[in-house]
Design a protein around this motif. Structure first.
Motif, mmCIF file in Angstrom:
data_model
loop_
_atom_site.group_PDB
_atom_site.id
_atom_site.type_symbol
_atom_site.label_atom_id
_atom_site.label_comp_id
_atom_site.label_asym_id
_atom_site.label_seq_id
_atom_site.Cartn_x
_atom_site.Cartn_y
_atom_site.Cartn_z
ATOM 1 N N LEU A 1 -14.723 20.381 27.285
ATOM 2 C CA LEU A 1 -14.559 21.588 26.492
ATOM 3 C C LEU A 1 -15.809 21.833 25.661
ATOM 4 O O LEU A 1 -16.439 20.897 25.162
ATOM 5 C CB LEU A 1 -13.350 21.450 25.555
ATOM 6 C CG LEU A 1 -11.953 21.440 26.179
ATOM 7 C CD1 LEU A 1 -10.911 21.245 25.084
ATOM 8 C CD2 LEU A 1 -11.680 22.728 26.940
ATOM 9 N N SER A 2 -16.170 23.078 25.506
ATOM 10 C CA SER A 2 -17.315 23.396 24.658
ATOM 11 C C SER A 2 -16.944 23.160 23.202
ATOM 12 O O SER A 2 -15.770 22.995 22.850
ATOM 13 C CB SER A 2 -17.728 24.857 24.853
ATOM 14 O OG SER A 2 -16.719 25.718 24.338
ATOM 15 N N GLU A 3 -17.951 23.135 22.343
ATOM 16 C CA GLU A 3 -17.690 22.941 20.908
ATOM 17 C C GLU A 3 -16.783 24.045 20.378
ATOM 18 O O GLU A 3 -15.876 23.784 19.576
ATOM 19 C CB GLU A 3 -19.008 22.926 20.134
ATOM 20 C CG GLU A 3 -18.818 22.691 18.641
ATOM 21 C CD GLU A 3 -20.132 22.670 17.882
ATOM 22 O OE1 GLU A 3 -20.092 22.613 16.644
ATOM 23 O OE2 GLU A 3 -21.196 22.721 18.536
ATOM 24 N N VAL A 4 -17.008 25.268 20.834
ATOM 25 C CA VAL A 4 -16.170 26.386 20.392
ATOM 26 C C VAL A 4 -14.727 26.180 20.826
ATOM 27 O O VAL A 4 -13.788 26.392 20.050
ATOM 28 C CB VAL A 4 -16.716 27.722 20.940
ATOM 29 C CG1 VAL A 4 -15.743 28.862 20.649
ATOM 30 C CG2 VAL A 4 -18.087 28.021 20.344
ATOM 31 N N GLU A 5 -14.535 25.736 22.070
ATOM 32 C CA GLU A 5 -13.178 25.511 22.583
ATOM 33 C C GLU A 5 -12.498 24.362 21.858
ATOM 34 O O GLU A 5 -11.291 24.417 21.573
ATOM 35 C CB GLU A 5 -13.239 25.240 24.086
ATOM 36 C CG GLU A 5 -13.641 26.460 24.908
ATOM 37 C CD GLU A 5 -13.955 26.114 26.339
ATOM 38 O OE1 GLU A 5 -13.749 26.973 27.213
ATOM 39 O OE2 GLU A 5 -14.421 24.980 26.609
ATOM 40 N N ARG A 6 -13.264 23.300 21.545
ATOM 41 C CA ARG A 6 -12.675 22.183 20.797
ATOM 42 C C ARG A 6 -12.253 22.629 19.404
ATOM 43 O O ARG A 6 -11.173 22.266 18.922
ATOM 44 C CB ARG A 6 -13.679 21.028 20.700
ATOM 45 C CG ARG A 6 -13.951 20.314 22.007
ATOM 46 C CD ARG A 6 -14.617 18.967 21.774
ATOM 47 N NE ARG A 6 -15.900 19.086 21.107
ATOM 48 C CZ ARG A 6 -17.059 19.205 21.740
ATOM 49 N NH1 ARG A 6 -17.086 19.251 23.068
ATOM 50 N NH2 ARG A 6 -18.193 19.286 21.074
ATOM 51 N N ARG A 7 -13.105 23.415 18.764
ATOM 52 C CA ARG A 7 -12.770 23.893 17.417
ATOM 53 C C ARG A 7 -11.538 24.793 17.455
ATOM 54 O O ARG A 7 -10.705 24.761 16.533
ATOM 55 C CB ARG A 7 -13.955 24.654 16.813
ATOM 56 C CG ARG A 7 -15.098 23.744 16.369
ATOM 57 C CD ARG A 7 -16.181 24.513 15.641
ATOM 58 N NE ARG A 7 -17.212 23.639 15.136
ATOM 59 C CZ ARG A 7 -17.140 22.982 13.983
ATOM 60 N NH1 ARG A 7 -16.054 23.121 13.223
ATOM 61 N NH2 ARG A 7 -18.120 22.211 13.580
ATOM 62 N N ARG A 8 -11.416 25.594 18.498
ATOM 63 C CA ARG A 8 -10.247 26.476 18.613
ATOM 64 C C ARG A 8 -8.982 25.657 18.789
ATOM 65 O O ARG A 8 -7.955 25.937 18.160
ATOM 66 C CB ARG A 8 -10.427 27.438 19.779
ATOM 67 C CG ARG A 8 -9.293 28.461 19.904
ATOM 68 C CD ARG A 8 -9.482 29.377 21.100
ATOM 69 N NE ARG A 8 -10.731 30.119 21.005
ATOM 70 C CZ ARG A 8 -11.744 29.992 21.848
ATOM 71 N NH1 ARG A 8 -11.663 29.146 22.871
ATOM 72 N NH2 ARG A 8 -12.844 30.707 21.697
ATOM 73 N N LEU A 9 -9.052 24.629 19.632
ATOM 74 C CA LEU A 9 -7.886 23.788 19.873
ATOM 75 C C LEU A 9 -7.444 23.093 18.586
ATOM 76 O O LEU A 9 -6.258 23.102 18.232
ATOM 77 C CB LEU A 9 -8.209 22.763 20.958
ATOM 78 C CG LEU A 9 -7.095 21.825 21.418
ATOM 79 C CD1 LEU A 9 -7.264 21.489 22.892
ATOM 80 C CD2 LEU A 9 -7.072 20.532 20.610
ATOM 81 N N VAL A 10 -8.407 22.495 17.873
ATOM 82 C CA VAL A 10 -8.078 21.789 16.637
ATOM 83 C C VAL A 10 -7.675 22.774 15.546
ATOM 84 O O VAL A 10 -6.759 22.508 14.762
ATOM 85 C CB VAL A 10 -9.277 20.927 16.182
ATOM 86 C CG1 VAL A 10 -8.996 20.292 14.818
ATOM 87 C CG2 VAL A 10 -9.573 19.842 17.207
ATOM 88 N N GLY A 11 -8.352 23.923 15.503
ATOM 89 C CA GLY A 11 -8.018 24.928 14.490
ATOM 90 C C GLY A 11 -6.596 25.433 14.638
ATOM 91 O O GLY A 11 -5.879 25.606 13.638
ATOM 92 N N ASP A 12 -6.164 25.660 15.868
ATOM 93 C CA ASP A 12 -4.785 26.090 16.109
ATOM 94 C C ASP A 12 -3.801 25.032 15.622
ATOM 95 O O ASP A 12 -2.765 25.351 15.024
ATOM 96 C CB ASP A 12 -4.562 26.373 17.597
ATOM 97 C CG ASP A 12 -5.304 27.606 18.076
ATOM 98 O OD1 ASP A 12 -5.733 28.402 17.211
ATOM 99 O OD2 ASP A 12 -5.456 27.770 19.299
ATOM 100 N N PHE A 13 -4.126 23.774 15.893
ATOM 101 C CA PHE A 13 -3.258 22.678 15.466
ATOM 102 C C PHE A 13 -3.153 22.617 13.946
ATOM 103 O O PHE A 13 -2.043 22.525 13.388
ATOM 104 C CB PHE A 13 -3.812 21.360 16.019
ATOM 105 C CG PHE A 13 -3.360 20.134 15.281
ATOM 106 C CD1 PHE A 13 -2.039 19.719 15.333
ATOM 107 C CD2 PHE A 13 -4.261 19.389 14.540
ATOM 108 C CE1 PHE A 13 -1.623 18.579 14.653
ATOM 109 C CE2 PHE A 13 -3.867 18.246 13.856
ATOM 110 C CZ PHE A 13 -2.537 17.844 13.914
ATOM 111 N N LEU A 14 -4.281 22.659 13.257
ATOM 112 C CA LEU A 14 -4.274 22.529 11.803
ATOM 113 C C LEU A 14 -3.634 23.742 11.136
ATOM 114 O O LEU A 14 -2.930 23.600 10.124
ATOM 115 C CB LEU A 14 -5.708 22.329 11.291
ATOM 116 C CG LEU A 14 -6.362 20.999 11.693
ATOM 117 C CD1 LEU A 14 -7.813 20.949 11.229
ATOM 118 C CD2 LEU A 14 -5.579 19.825 11.114
ATOM 119 N N THR A 15 -3.858 24.928 11.691
ATOM 120 C CA THR A 15 -3.227 26.128 11.124
ATOM 121 C C THR A 15 -1.713 26.051 11.265
ATOM 122 O O THR A 15 -0.969 26.397 10.342
ATOM 123 C CB THR A 15 -3.754 27.389 11.818
ATOM 124 O OG1 THR A 15 -5.164 27.489 11.604
ATOM 125 C CG2 THR A 15 -3.073 28.636 11.262
#
Length: 279
Positions: free
Chosen positions: A122-136
């Motif tokens: 996964l790209s850095e953007v995709e990783r951040r999106r995945l983790v961001g969705d989880f934390l939100t």
């Protein structure tokens, strides 16, 4: 000085077939022909052929080489472009190496190996999106918890070790665990209900000395420690059921590996002792 194809091949370290190939494609045109009509080449052709050989060994394509020998591009420009492309390839290869090492270490199934590969690339953007969705979802979109969210955010480096790739894959799996998300949401709700956010640290500081001293959780000394927390035992038990879930500690340990942090202290013994003391 004039060279036949054979002599040019000998002086440049190439095969006759290779010299003829480059000559036929106009990259090293013959400088003339002898009386028998055979091709002959001068020192300029030899220099061009040396450059072509060097660029080919560096992985430069024929179309780009033609631009260089025709003066449409400089060697420096070509080198810069290819160095950048090679850097990207090297990063990809490092990640692949890390994934394969992790798969071999874990004895992964084909399905798990596929998942590890997909998550690792996964790209850095995709990783951040995945983790961001989880934390939100787990913490809510709250400004006062932005600091907490940052401390729970994994940052996989550009050149991860096999251990970091393996940790990231397992951590990413935890972010998709609906029960784990619900546990974090409930902890946030308890904080909103007045339960102190730093209670885990208070428990550690209060219970660790008791553990080291061998204080029994059913003893009067233990009762005094529980009372010192200033919370209803039932509320503390509910909190312990959430904060003591092994997935929470596992997430923090995996996070430390991914981010290159020191391994966090395990509070499981302290939580277990307190659970027994409040029973």
């Amino acid at each position: 000085m004039w060279y036949s194809i054979g002599e040019l091949a000998s002086r440049t370290g190439l095969t006759v077939k290779a010299v003829r190939f480059y000559s036929d494609r106009g990259l090293v045109p013959p400088s003339g022909r002898n009386a028998a009509g055979h091709r002959q080449y001068d020192d300029t052709a030899r220099t061009r052929l040396d450059l072509i050989r060097t660029l080919r060994e560096l992985g430069v394509g024929l179309a780009t080489i033609r631009q260089v020998v025709d003066g449409e591009a400089t060697v420096a420009d070509v080198a810069a472009r290819h160095a950048e492309a090679l850097e990207l390839q090297i990063r990809v290869l490092r990640v692949r190496h890390a994934v394969l090492t992790a798969v071999a270490k874990r004895g992964s199934t084909p399905e798990e190996a596929t998942l590890m590969h997909e998550l690792a690339r996964l790209s850095e953007v995709e990783r951040r999106r995945l983790v961001g969705d989880f934390l939100t979802d787990a913490l809510g979109d709250r400004p006062d918890l932005e600091g907490v969210a940052r401390t729970l955010t994994p940052e996989l480096p550009e050149e991860p070790s096999p251990e970091q790739v393996e940790a990231w894959v397992e951590l990413a799996g935890l972010t998709q665990d609906k029960e784990f998300r619900a546990i974090l949401r409930r902890l946030v709700e308890q904080h909103e209900g007045g339960l102190r956010r730093g209670l885990a640290a208070e428990v550690r500081d209060a219970v660790t000395p008791a553990l080291e001293a061998g204080v029994a959780p059913e003893s009067p000394e233990a009762r005094a420690i529980v009372d010192g927390l200033g919370r209803d035992p039932g509320q503390v038990r509910e909190w312990l059921a959430l904060v003591g879930d092994p997935r929470r500690e596992r997430y923090l340990r995996l996070l430390a590996v991914v981010n290159g942090w020191a391994a966090p202290e395990s509070l499981a013994p302290a939580f277990g002792w307190l659970a027994a003391a409040t029973a």
